[in-house]
Design a protein around this motif. Structure first.
Motif, PDB file in Angstrom:
ATOM      1  N   ALA A 137      -9.673   2.913  -5.535  1.00  0.00           N
ATOM      2  CA  ALA A 137      -8.771   3.704  -6.379  1.00  0.00           C
ATOM      3  C   ALA A 137      -7.369   3.118  -6.445  1.00  0.00           C
ATOM      4  O   ALA A 137      -6.582   3.501  -7.329  1.00  0.00           O
ATOM      5  CB  ALA A 137      -8.688   5.138  -5.863  1.00  0.00           C
ATOM      6  N   PRO A 172      -5.983   0.158  -7.441  1.00  0.00           N
ATOM      7  CA  PRO A 172      -5.469  -0.437  -8.691  1.00  0.00           C
ATOM      8  C   PRO A 172      -5.116   0.601  -9.752  1.00  0.00           C
ATOM      9  O   PRO A 172      -4.087   0.472 -10.421  1.00  0.00           O
ATOM     10  CB  PRO A 172      -6.635  -1.334  -9.150  1.00  0.00           C
ATOM     11  N   GLY A 173      -5.952   1.633  -9.904  1.00  0.00           N
ATOM     12  CA  GLY A 173      -5.652   2.677 -10.880  1.00  0.00           C
ATOM     13  C   GLY A 173      -4.401   3.452 -10.516  1.00  0.00           C
ATOM     14  O   GLY A 173      -3.560   3.735 -11.374  1.00  0.00           O
ATOM     15  N   TYR A 205      -1.431   1.303 -11.186  1.00  0.00           N
ATOM     16  CA  TYR A 205      -1.141   1.230 -12.624  1.00  0.00           C
ATOM     17  C   TYR A 205      -0.317   2.441 -13.072  1.00  0.00           C
ATOM     18  O   TYR A 205       0.705   2.290 -13.750  1.00  0.00           O
ATOM     19  CB  TYR A 205      -2.451   1.162 -13.406  1.00  0.00           C
ATOM     20  N   PHE A 206      -0.772   3.646 -12.707  1.00  0.00           N
ATOM     21  CA  PHE A 206      -0.046   4.846 -13.118  1.00  0.00           C
ATOM     22  C   PHE A 206       1.337   4.912 -12.476  1.00  0.00           C
ATOM     23  O   PHE A 206       2.292   5.387 -13.089  1.00  0.00           O
ATOM     24  CB  PHE A 206      -0.853   6.097 -12.754  1.00  0.00           C
TER      25      PHE A 206
END
Length: 316
Positions: free
Chosen positions: A34, A36-37, A40-41
């Motif tokens: 989780a 990388p996601g 990103y956010f």
């Protein structure tokens, strides 16, 4: 006895911490997956939020963020007093209403139709066909639109041949919104069925069998079993869509906009582009974007409150 009770209390206090460590070690690879996601956010959605400060400044790139002059709500007052404000609001809401009224129900109907297909091979083929346009860029979508609806396009070739008339599809304010909705349906309606198909798969098949035994036809089963079974999914997606009602898909509108349909194409996103990147009024454009975000948040919270009021599942 007193020492024993103290030891027991300390052990109880340590239990949650040890439990957290155990869970962290147990699910460490899920956190890595989780990461990388989340990153990103964090980098592209939360860190840039400091930029809203520019909406309350007269920002100058030479002075920087902290040395630019603070102007308070002057940009908002200017925006609300602009003659173009009502036109922008009308066009944005109309375009969002068209998408909400035509695109959203179309995805539900398409999901219901796909759910009724019994041949697995044919169903996968249809799903592949309707999913593919989602992966096509808006540049190509608009290019195909020009081929069919342009002044020398396919449709005008036949209208000129049969009726000796040429319809200005791409240069008309009346045709701008219908073309935008048609593009949206063709590109993303198939992709939008994925969540509804997943919700439909969760309906107990025994309900359909019992309804068939009771003499219910396909329409009755759809109305009394299928739609109530995905009602919570419909409500949640509707709430999320209301949260973006002030967004008009800038890339699509920008590619379809020209001097002839500007009256209908003038929406908030396009106006922000013109003000921010053509007139270099950075603070003013950020103030407009902040206004859009706040209105979208209010609409989403209002829709969620209404859903809770009618005892439906909201997003929170």
């Amino acid at each position: 006895m007193a020492q024993a009770s103290i030891v027991q209390k300390q052990a109880k206090l340590k239990q949650p911490e040890s439990l957290r460590r155990q869970l962290l070690r147990k699910h460490v690879w899920f956190y890595v997956l989780a990461a990388p996601g989340l990153l990103y956010f964090l980098l592209f959605h939360y860190v840039p939020m400091w930029g809203v400060l520019l909406a309350f400044q007269e920002y100058s790139p030479y002075k920087g963020l902290w040395k630019s002059d603070w102007v308070g709500f002057d940009h908002f007052q200017r925006f609300f007093s602009e003659p173009v404000f009502l036109q922008l609001l009308k066009n944005t809401l109309l375009l969002s209403f068209y998408n909400l009224f035509f695109f959203f129900p179309f995805t539900i109907i398409l999901a219901l139709l796909l759910n009724e297909v019994r041949s697995a091979l044919f169903k996968r083929f249809v799903q592949t066909v309707v999913y593919l346009p989602h992966f096509v860029s808006w540049v190509i979508i608009v290019g195909i639109t020009f081929i069919f609806f342009g002044p020398s396009g396919v449709l005008n070739h036949y209208t000129d041949q049969w009726f000796e008339t040429n319809i200005p599809f791409l240069m008309s304010n009346d045709w701008f919104r219908p073309l935008i909705v048609l593009q949206q349906i063709w590109k993303d309606a198939g992709w939008g069925t994925i969540i509804f198909l997943a919700a439909l798969a969760g309906i107990n098949p025994e309900q359909y069998e019992a309804a068939t035994v009771d003499g219910a036809n396909r329409w009755h089963r759809t109305w009394h079993i299928t739609l109530p079974g995905i009602r919570s999914t419909i409500v949640i997606l509707l709430i999320l869509r209301l949260g973006s009602v002030m967004d008009s898909n800038f890339q699509q509108v920008f590619l379809m906009w020209n001097n002839f349909n500007e009256t209908a194409a003038s929406v908030f996103d396009l106006y922000v582009y013109k003000v921010g990147l053509q007139r270099f009024e950075y603070s003013y454009s950020i103030a407009i974007g902040l206004f859009n975000s706040v209105v979208g948040l209010i609409l989403m919270l209002g829709a969620n409150f209404a859903a809770r009021l009618f005892q439906e599942d909201g997003i929170f």
